[in-house]
Enzyme design. Structure first.
Site, PDB file in Angstrom:
ATOM      1  N   GLU A 153      58.785   9.135 -21.118  1.00  0.00           N
ATOM      2  CA  GLU A 153      57.522   8.752 -21.761  1.00  0.00           C
ATOM      3  C   GLU A 153      57.371   9.487 -23.088  1.00  0.00           C
ATOM      4  O   GLU A 153      57.396  10.716 -23.111  1.00  0.00           O
ATOM      5  CB  GLU A 153      56.351   9.092 -20.833  1.00  0.00           C
TER       6      GLU A 153
ATOM      7  N   HIS B   3      50.668   5.250 -19.254  1.00  0.00           N
ATOM      8  CA  HIS B   3      50.235   6.380 -18.418  1.00  0.00           C
ATOM      9  C   HIS B   3      48.745   6.666 -18.639  1.00  0.00           C
ATOM     10  O   HIS B   3      48.335   7.796 -18.897  1.00  0.00           O
ATOM     11  CB  HIS B   3      51.068   7.627 -18.720  1.00  0.00           C
TER      12      HIS B   3
END
Length: 319
Positions: free
Chosen positions: A262, A281
């Site tokens: 990420e 997220h």
């Protein structure tokens, strides 16, 4: 005056609360571990979000007494190194459970009704997409929850009472009484859950024992047309196997709020996988959840600096 170093932005009410309690605050110039290590200086406390706080950063902080994690998962914090120094590490459990659960239901709906694809079709002038959308109703479908903590229990309540779904779940350590109270059937193993569910949602925390990642073998157990949702941790799913299942059409769709890396690299195959919905997220990133989480972190900073034991210690100093 004691200082709390903050690696990434938190709710301003928590900053005001710290300042009102006599704790000075300052932010890192950039949300990187390099900046945190260079700028921690003499701060006595740290509040960190998904950046974490590694061993090098802890070594660079001679006066550090507490690392407060803005969330429940502390896998990006060097907990053992902190304990060796007598530094508290705390987390903020259940402050964002409702928000993550609501996003989970949103992703389930988005996958079931192919909402992102429908949005693009309208913008591309393809109004007749509605005749080929092929969505499914949730009522009467079986939702399988892997993990049955606070988030999963919220999802179960929404899915069962709100959408008329049959909910089953697997967890190796949640008592039977919790399942009974929630009206959720306990499944003995992950394989049995995968075979029976129309939609599978993952809710095991990072580092949890007893469940292997959803790999190619696990995906092969799913029903034709099944959907998979993950709001737990990126490593819970083998992304290569997931992309292959989507490309082959053996999995009807998936939705991920978490990834192994990420943010993803520009060439990551997940970005072009058919039928895959991605969010950055943001499960716990509602205004309400962010305030609750930040305020709990601030309270634990204040307690630790006042010599009181914080409420949610991951590992006591010296343990």
């Amino acid at each position: 005056m004691a200082t709390c170093f903050i690696t990434q932005p938190i709710h301003p009410d928590a900053v005001a609360y710290l300042n009102g309690a006599g704790v000075a605050t300052r932010y890192a110039s950039r949300a990187t571990m390099e900046a945190a290590t260079a700028e921690i200086g003499g701060a006595e406390a740290v509040i960190t979000r998904d950046l974490g706080f590694d061993e090098a950063a802890i070594r660079a902080a001679p006066n550090l007494r507490l690392v407060a994690c803005h969330g429940s998962g502390t896998n990006r914090i060097a907990v053992a190194a902190a304990a060796e120094r007598g530094i508290w590490v705390t987390n903020a459990p259940n402050t964002n459970s409702r928000s993550v659960a609501e996003l989970t239901m949103g992703l389930i709906l988005a996958a079931a009704r192919r909402i992102p694809v429908a949005d693009r079709a309208v913008r591309d002038g393809q109004w007749d997409f509605r005749y080929a959308a092929g969505g499914i109703e949730l009522a009467g479908k079986t939702l399988g929850l892997i993990g049955f903590g606070a988030i999963a229990r919220h999802v179960a309540a929404m899915a069962g009472a709100g959408f008329g779904m049959r909910v089953v779940a697997w967890s190796p350590n949640v008592p039977d009484a919790v399942f009974a109270q929630a009206g959720v059937m306990r499944v003995d193993g992950v394989e049995a859950l995968l075979r029976s569910a129309d939609i599978v949602s993952l809710h095991r925390p990072a580092g949890a024992a007893g469940a292997t990642p959803i790999d190619a073998a696990a995906l092969a157990l799913l029903k034709p047309g099944a959907l998979l949702v993950n709001t737990s941790r990126g490593t819970a799913i083998d992304s290569v196997a997931l992309v292959a299942a989507l490309q082959a059409g053996t999995l009807a769709g998936a939705a991920l709020d978490v990834l192994v890396r990420e943010p993803p690299l520009a060439h990551d195959p997940v970005l072009s996988a058919p039928g895959l919905i991605l969010t950055p997220h943001l499960g716990g990133a509602t205004g309400e959840a962010l305030r609750r989480t930040a305020m709990l972190c601030a309270q634990q900073v204040i307690d630790a600096l006042a010599g009181r034991t914080p409420a949610h210690c991951v590992q006591p100093p010296g343990a």
